[in-house]
Design an enzyme around this catalytic site. Sequence first.
Site, PDB file in Angstrom:
ATOM      1  CG  ASP A   1     -44.215 -19.958  53.180  1.00  0.00           C
ATOM      2  OD1 ASP A   1     -43.050 -20.401  53.107  1.00  0.00           O
ATOM      3  OD2 ASP A   1     -44.599 -18.933  52.593  1.00  0.00           O
TER       4      ASP A   1
ATOM      5  CD  GLN B   1     -42.156 -14.359  48.261  1.00  0.00           C
ATOM      6  OE1 GLN B   1     -42.168 -15.545  47.937  1.00  0.00           O
ATOM      7  NE2 GLN B   1     -41.275 -13.870  49.121  1.00  0.00           N
TER       8      GLN B   1
ATOM      9  CE  LYS C   1     -39.746 -18.592  48.157  1.00  0.00           C
ATOM     10  NZ  LYS C   1     -40.638 -17.652  48.856  1.00  0.00           N
TER      11      LYS C   1
END
Length: 282
Positions: free
Chosen positions: A116, A93, A49
Amino acid sequence: MPEILDGRVLSKKLNKALKVRVASWPRPPGLAVILVGRDPASEVYVHRKGVVAGRIGFLHRQIDLPSDVSEQELLDVVHGLNQDDAIDGILVQLPLPKHLDSLAVMAAIDPAKDVDGFTAASAGCLAQGRPHLVPCTPKGVMVLLEEAGVALSGKHAVVIGRSNIVGRPMAQLLEQANCTVTVCHSRTQDVEEHVRRADIVVAAVGRPEFVRGDWVKPGAVVIDVGINRLEDGRLVGDVHTAEASEVASAITPVPGGVGPMTIAMLMANTALASAHRQGLDG
Ligand code: NAP
């Protein structure tokens, strides 16, 4: 042979276009990624990422926290990023170590920076049919389908899996695109009978090669979200690709299908959040 829905090629094209688009913005979109602990798979994902964000010209910040970080310390980091004007997107994460409550951590993220799409606010907007920041994996699947020119309206889609990250938002997006959607999960009886009636199959189960070729209706479009590492080191999806390729009209490879699209959509969401926060039209 089926059409291969190549997420690598498409994601590169989208990332390139995004790089051009954000180059003229007053400031670059800013993405902060928090990594707790040293899970090897998570480290790889976070690294990827960061590389893609850097290539597109985003401001990118990675915050590494030890696996024994307290929930309060983690929440303090999230709150700090909520207040940071240079940061448009905050990603924690997953999975988090067991002593941390992921839902509580997600809830602390400013919904305007929820790239997200996992906060209750983002999920609520999607459920009401007014999606804003949509979870990256299902959003990537929709873009792959659109790019391939797959007609969705009136089609029967079967989604296997109902997680908040993939299956549930996937089913909502397909339903909002006017598919008739069946959702299968671990208590569904006779999953294969449902799959046999599907024009579009999305497998997000987490079980290697779960969907067999003889479950797939001839001509169906097969989207394999799964990423499973076998003992011999091979990476396979939730679909038996070789078997399904005998009958499907289009199929995503693993790797190189949905995975790269997930990262491209994270970048797209970060740009979207940034455009809103900078008062641009995106
Ligand atoms: P998850 O949270 O473990 O959810 C799995 C879902 O599959 C659950 O809803 C579960 O049902 C269902 N399921 C399990 N066994 C089943 C069975 N025998 N029959 C029917 N349904 C069954 O996993 P996830 O986070 O959604 O991820 C799914 C897969 O996608 C994993 O392989 C993951 O690595 C992969 N993934 C890939 C990407 C990408 O970028 N390509 C991103 C995220 C995830 P219940 O709800 O009843 O338990």
